[in-house]
Scaffold this motif. Structure first.
Motif, short mmCIF file in Angstrom:
data_model
loop_
_atom_site.label_atom_id
_atom_site.label_comp_id
_atom_site.label_asym_id
_atom_site.label_seq_id
_atom_site.Cartn_x
_atom_site.Cartn_y
_atom_site.Cartn_z
N SER A 98 0.83 -1.21 0.00
CA SER A 98 0.00 0.00 0.00
C SER A 98 0.86 1.26 0.00
O SER A 98 1.91 1.30 0.66
N LEU A 99 0.39 2.25 -0.74
CA LEU A 99 1.08 3.54 -0.80
C LEU A 99 0.25 4.55 -0.01
O LEU A 99 -0.73 5.11 -0.50
N TYR A 100 0.65 4.77 1.25
CA TYR A 100 -0.09 5.66 2.14
C TYR A 100 0.40 7.10 2.01
O TYR A 100 1.46 7.38 1.45
N ALA A 101 -0.38 8.02 2.63
CA ALA A 101 -0.03 9.44 2.57
C ALA A 101 1.25 9.76 3.32
O ALA A 101 1.92 10.76 3.03
N ASN A 102 1.65 8.91 4.29
CA ASN A 102 2.88 9.15 5.05
C ASN A 102 4.09 8.47 4.44
O ASN A 102 5.15 8.39 5.07
N ASN A 103 3.95 8.00 3.21
CA ASN A 103 5.07 7.32 2.57
C ASN A 103 6.21 8.31 2.30
O ASN A 103 5.98 9.49 1.97
N SER A 104 7.44 7.83 2.43
CA SER A 104 8.61 8.68 2.23
C SER A 104 8.74 9.19 0.81
O SER A 104 9.51 10.12 0.55
N LEU A 105 7.99 8.62 -0.12
CA LEU A 105 8.02 9.10 -1.50
C LEU A 105 7.72 10.60 -1.55
O LEU A 105 8.31 11.34 -2.35
N PHE A 106 6.81 11.05 -0.71
CA PHE A 106 6.37 12.44 -0.77
C PHE A 106 7.39 13.41 -0.16
O PHE A 106 7.16 14.63 -0.17
N ARG A 107 8.54 12.88 0.34
CA ARG A 107 9.62 13.75 0.79
C ARG A 107 10.58 14.10 -0.34
O ARG A 107 11.48 14.92 -0.18
N LEU A 108 10.37 13.45 -1.50
CA LEU A 108 11.21 13.75 -2.68
C LEU A 108 10.59 14.96 -3.39
O LEU A 108 10.01 14.86 -4.48
N SER A 109 10.74 16.10 -2.78
CA SER A 109 10.00 17.29 -3.20
C SER A 109 10.47 17.89 -4.52
O SER A 109 9.82 18.76 -5.06
N HIS A 110 11.64 17.43 -5.04
CA HIS A 110 12.15 18.00 -6.27
C HIS A 110 11.83 17.14 -7.51
O HIS A 110 12.35 17.41 -8.60
N LEU A 111 11.00 16.15 -7.33
CA LEU A 111 10.69 15.25 -8.45
C LEU A 111 10.10 16.01 -9.63
O LEU A 111 9.22 16.86 -9.47
N PHE B 285 -0.19 -1.66 -5.99
CA PHE B 285 -0.28 -0.85 -4.78
C PHE B 285 -1.55 -1.17 -3.98
O PHE B 285 -2.02 -0.34 -3.20
N ASN B 286 -2.08 -2.36 -4.22
CA ASN B 286 -3.03 -2.97 -3.29
C ASN B 286 -4.26 -2.09 -3.04
O ASN B 286 -4.69 -1.87 -1.91
N ASN B 287 -4.84 -1.57 -4.16
CA ASN B 287 -6.05 -0.74 -4.06
C ASN B 287 -5.87 0.49 -3.17
O ASN B 287 -6.80 0.90 -2.45
N SER B 288 -4.70 1.07 -3.21
CA SER B 288 -4.46 2.31 -2.47
C SER B 288 -5.18 3.46 -3.15
O SER B 288 -5.37 3.48 -4.37
N GLU B 289 -5.58 4.43 -2.36
CA GLU B 289 -6.12 5.67 -2.92
C GLU B 289 -4.97 6.58 -3.33
O GLU B 289 -3.87 6.51 -2.77
N ILE B 290 -5.23 7.42 -4.33
CA ILE B 290 -4.23 8.40 -4.71
C ILE B 290 -4.20 9.50 -3.65
O ILE B 290 -5.20 10.18 -3.42
N SER B 291 -3.07 9.65 -3.00
CA SER B 291 -2.97 10.62 -1.91
C SER B 291 -3.01 12.05 -2.44
O SER B 291 -2.42 12.35 -3.49
N PRO B 292 -3.69 12.95 -1.73
CA PRO B 292 -3.65 14.37 -2.10
C PRO B 292 -2.23 14.93 -2.10
O PRO B 292 -1.98 15.97 -2.72
#
Length: 992
Positions: free
Chosen positions: A110-123, A133-140
């Motif tokens: 699952s890809l949750y809203a607290n995933n470290s992916l969202f710390r890659l702010s320069h993407l 991603f196991n029916n995860s919702e798209i995080s805001p």
């Protein structure tokens, strides 16, 4: 001190110079390099990536749709330079991660809203496609990637509503969220369209857009090049202004059946290269303006309700490689301008209404696939088609082609289909047997002549599909023996068809099983039906495809027995219309089992109920006995059960469970008795119920009214009794099209409400009956034109009502006149009185009308003469009066239509009408005088005979009395008790 300070300054200068040169050398490499020798990776980004990796497991099934996939994060090691990791791209100046490409990387979790992916702010670029991603919702939080230009999360098991924060990505150039279980509401999509002014690619395939207003798409970026909205449940009219966008190259709106499109009629020129409009609804025809899209390479318009002719301007599209217009209503000729398209590779126009000859496609040397099947094309097959060097697939089946076919000059063909309703003749070209790449060959249902020897096929080593069925003039020699000239003796040729999987030799005049098939150990389909195969099925045949054979049709032969049915993968088995004897043979496995019209005996073994996936079971026209097995109730998949014309006895079991899938139940012509099982009401899908010709004793099953799919109800020739109560529910029996309850003991008035509910007989036959989809072999018999007819398998056109040979009384309800698509109406042999309703004249499709042997009175309505198709009329044995109407079909009926209606006059009867339209009055005869006069005079005559001679008196008296008795008997027969008459008829076998 000053000198030393200057020395250090020079050292520092050269050191800075060295680092500058080193930095400049790094700039010479691509700025998004993933393989740099410098340790540039941001410490914080490296920690975020390691944490991201640890949040997911690695499973190859998560990327199973990728042709090539591997776990990219497996190479990520703590302490290393993340800029050198697989799938990671860094900014060479700052060392921040700006690109992450992890498509097809086996990621699962699952890809949750607290995933470290969202710390890659320069993407700037993010690709997570083809993971799980196991029916995860798209995080805001995706909206925080302000620098993101490319986002691809397609095919990655995301679920739910697309957040409005996606519209914050104002720098997006490409967005792909397709092939997930996502839903886009109208307002977030509007904001995305407005804010993303740089957007070039928008891919929303399979995203639910059913709630959006299509006008929300009108503000799409003027930079848009690719728009893919296929399978999005779009509804309404698509804004045609989008098709004018100056940079648009690809538009795919396929599979949006609620979407309407109208193409521009003029001034339509753009760089469009691909248009995909399959399974959408077009308004109007394909416009001539389509010829203005000179850059177009692919045009797909399958099943889009297009009408009219194919515009000749399509020949202007010189870059066109694919043209697909299957399943429309195109008419007219195929434009000859298509032969100008030298780049054309695929031309598919199957299942239209195209007529005339096929253009001679000799110029498009790149044509690979040509499919024109199921049209009305005629003439000979043009010679140019036999010379195309790249042609791999040619399908001209189901047309009206005539004449011979030429020899093929190229050996590129892999698929050749010429079967169906064509009338090709002459010999089969010998060049066909040199097409060494041929995999599919269908020459069925033509008029080819000559003899095909099985050895002729020996070069076709890739052949896996062969259909020669229904070629009555073509002989097939299945011998595998040929003369070995060296050894001067006959030898057996083996493995002629090493890859054959499907073989169809129906109606090929075969008298024995083709010996060559004994080598086909991997056969899937085999059809040898409608031949002259005699005797037992040979034992070697039982080894053919023992592990693979799924379809076996040996129906309509002269087979007398089979030792066993050993095939392990069988799903379709047809042995109908043979001479099989003994007990029912039980296969190892089967889903559709058709073994009707044989001489099988005994009871149905309970083993048949082991086939839990059984869909269709037809055991009709045999001599099975005993009771119907109750275990049929465990067959939850059973759609069709046909047990008619056997000798089953006892009651119909209560085995119809809730949720039954039964669509057709035919128990006609057995010895079943007792009342109907009330569990029949559980068969909500039932379309055909035929219980005729049994001994069932019950009242009318009004409780079947909730079977909303019921279209055929046959209860004739049983012991049903009592009155039929009208149904108050307006939906009961609304789809009924065949209603036959004849030859029973029903009484009371005719059920007017039932007739009023029969909506299916008030409509056209626009839809073939749903139950026909399941291949009815259940025949329905009707008495039509004084003959007993078996209706064809597609019975929807025969909509009829037969209430004959009962004890109904009252009048014929006017509402019958609303059933305008009835083909037949039979109320004969009842006690129905009153006038014939003039509303029957509205039954414009009626072909037979039988109201005989009732108590109908009054005139024959003149409105009946307007029934143009009426070919049988029987109004005999009633109390009708007045002139017989003339005109229309009434001029074709003879005396038998009106006999024994003493008050009728006019043609074709010998009794003419007087000026007032009545039977003319004539002097009373002896037979017409009443008892007070003629009877007394007759007795006086007898007494007078005594005085002049006893013998003469008795002779005269016997003659007169005999005539009077015959007249009285005729009057009783015509006007006496109907119940007495009916009882006499039944005692004499009068039930039809």
């Amino acid at each position: 001190m000053v000198i030393l300070r200057g020395h250090y300054s020079r050292i520092l200068y050269f050191l800075l110079l060295f680092l500058s040169l080193k930095f400049c050398s790094s700039l010479s490499s691509p700025s998004f390099s993933t393989n740099t020798s410098l340790q540039l990776c941001s410490y914080y980004d490296r920690l975020a990536l390691i944490e991201f990796k640890n949040n997911f497991s690695q499973n190859s099934d998560a990327s199973s749709e990728c042709p090539t996939s591997y776990p990219k994060t497996k190479s990520w090691k703590e302490g290393g330079d993340c800029c050198s990791w697989d799938g990671v791209t860094c900014d060479t100046v700052t060392g921040r991660v700006i690109g992450l490409d992890l498509n097809c990387s086996w990621l699962q979790g699952s890809l949750y809203a607290n995933n470290s992916l969202f710390r890659l702010s320069h993407l700037q670029k993010l690709n997570l496609a083809y993971n799980d991603f196991n029916n995860s919702e798209i995080s805001p939080k995706f909206g925080q990637f302000k620098s993101l230009t490319d986002l691809d999360i397609s095919n990655s098991m995301f679920f739910g509503e697309v957040p409005s924060e996606i519209s914050h990505l104002s720098n997006l150039i490409s967005l792909d969220i397709s092939s997930n279980r996502l839903r886009f509401e109208d307002l977030p999509l509007q904001r995305l369209v407005q804010n993303c002014s740089l957007l070039k690619q928008l891919f929303l395939e399979v995203v639910d857009l059913s709630s959006i207003d299509t006008n929300s798409l009108m503000n799409l970026s003027s930079s848009l090049t690719d728009l893919r909205l296929n399978r999005c449940r779009l509804q309404g009219m698509f804004p045609s202004s989008i098709l004018y966008l100056l940079h648009l190259r690809i538009v795919d709106l396929s599979d949006n059946e609620g979407l309407n499109i109208r193409l521009p009629d003029s001034n339509w020129s753009s760089p469009l290269e691909e248009l995909h409009f399959d399974h959408v609804s077009f308004t109007g025809e394909l416009p001539e303006s389509i010829g203005d899209l000179i850059s177009l390479k692919q045009l797909s318009l399958q099943s889009s309700n297009l009408t009219g002719s194919i515009p000749a301007s399509i020949g202007n599209l010189l870059q066109l490689t694919h043209l697909q217009g299957d399943g429309n209503n195109f008419n007219g000729k195929i434009p000859s301008s298509l032969t100008n398209l030298s780049q054309l590779q695929v031309l598919s126009l199957e299942n239209n209404k195209l007529v005339g000859p096929v253009p001679n496609f000799s110029n498009p040397s790149k044509l690979v696939h040509l499919d024109l099947q199921s049209n009305l094309l005629s003439g000979t097959i043009p010679s140019g088609l036999f010379n195309l060097p790249s042609l791999r697939s040619l399908d001209l089946s189901e047309n009206q082609f005539t004449g011979p076919i030429n020899e093929f000059q190229s050996q590129s063909l892999e698929r050749l289909v010429l079967g169906g309703s064509n009338k090709l003749n002459g010999c089969v070209p010998s060049s066909i047997f040199n097409l060494v790449n041929l995999a599919v060959l269908d020459l069925s249902s033509n008029s080819f002549s000559g003899t095909l020897d099985v050895v002729m096929f020996s070069k076709l080593q890739h052949l896996h599909y062969l259909n020669l069925s229904d070629s009555s003039n073509l002989s097939f020699n299945n011998t595998v023996v040929h003369l070995d000239k060296k050894k001067k003796k006959n030898t057996v040729v083996h493995h002629i068809f090493p890859n054959l999987r499907r073989l169809y030799l129906a109606s090929c005049n075969l008298t024995e099983f083709p010996y060559f098939i004994r080598d086909l150990k991997d056969l899937y389909h085999l059809d040898l039906s409608n031949n002259r195969l005699f005797g037992q099925i040979p034992e070697w045949m039982l080894e053919v495809g023992i592990d693979t054979l799924g379809f076996l049709n040996l129906g309509n032969n002269y087979l007398t027995g089979i030792k066993e049915l050993p095939w392990k993968s069988l799903w379709f088995l047809d042995l109908h219309s043979n001479l099989l004897q003994g007990l029912l043979p039980i296969p190892v496995k089967v889903d559709i089992y058709l073994i009707s019209n044989n001489n099988l005996t005994g009871e149905i073994p309970s083993l048949i109920c082991n086939f839990t996936s059984l869909v269709d079971l037809d055991l009709s026209n045999n001599s099975f006995s005993g009771t119907i097995p109750t275990c049929f109730g465990s067959l939850s998949s059973l759609n069709v059960l046909n047990l008619q014309k056997n000798t089953f006895s006892g009651r119909i079991p209560e085995f119809f469970d809730e949720g039954s899938a039964l669509v057709s139940l035919n128990l006609n012509d057995n010895q079943l008795e007792g009342p109907l099982p009330r569990s029949l009401a559980n068969c909500k899908m039932l379309g055909l119920l035929d219980l005729g010709n049994n001994r069932i004793n019950d009242t009318f099953p009004h409780w079947l009214k909730n079977l909303t799919q019921l279209q055929v109800l046959v209860l004739k020739s049983n012991h049903f009794h009592g009155s039929i109560q009208d149904c108050k529910d307006s939906h009961c029996f609304s789809k009924l099209q065949i209603f036959d309850i004849s030859n029973n003991e029903f009484s009371g008035p005719l059920p007017a409400k039932y007739f009023e509910n029969m909506q299916a007989t008030m409509k056209t036959d626009g839809e073939v009956m749903r139950v026909i989809v399941y291949s009815f072999q259940d025949p329905i018999f009707v008495v039509m034109k004084r003959q007993k007819y078996q209706l064809p398998r597609i019975i929807v056109t025969f909509k009829f009502i037969d209430f004959s040979n009962n004890m109904f009384r009252g009048e014929i309800p006017d509402v019958i006149g609303k059933l305008t698509y009835l083909k037949g109406l039979n109320f004969s042999h009842n006690n129905i009185g009153g006038d014939i309703p003039s509303s029957l004249g509205n039954l414009r499709n009626l072909e037979w009308l039988d109201l005989s042997s009732n108590r109908l009175t009054g005139n024959i309505p003149r409105q009946l003469t307007s029934i143009a198709f009426l070919s049988l009329l029987n109004l005999s044995q009633n109390e009708l009066v007045g002139p017989i109407p003339s005109g229309g079909q009434f001029n074709t009926f003879d005396n038998s239509s009106y006999e024994e209606n003493l008050g009728l006059c006019g043609s074709p009867l010998s009794m003419a009408c007087d000026n007032s339209g009545e039977i003319p009055q004539s002097p009373p005869s002896l037979q017409e005088e009443d008892d007070s006069g003629s009877w007394f005079d007759w007795k006086i005559c007898i007494m007078m005979g005594y005085s002049s001679g006893l013998v003469m008196g008795l002779s005269v008296g016997y003659i007169v009395f005999s005539g009077t008795q015959q007249w009285l008997e005729r009057m009783v027969e015509r006007y006496g008790s109907r119940k007495v008459k009916r009882s006499t008829q039944r005692q004499r076998g009068g039930r039809n």
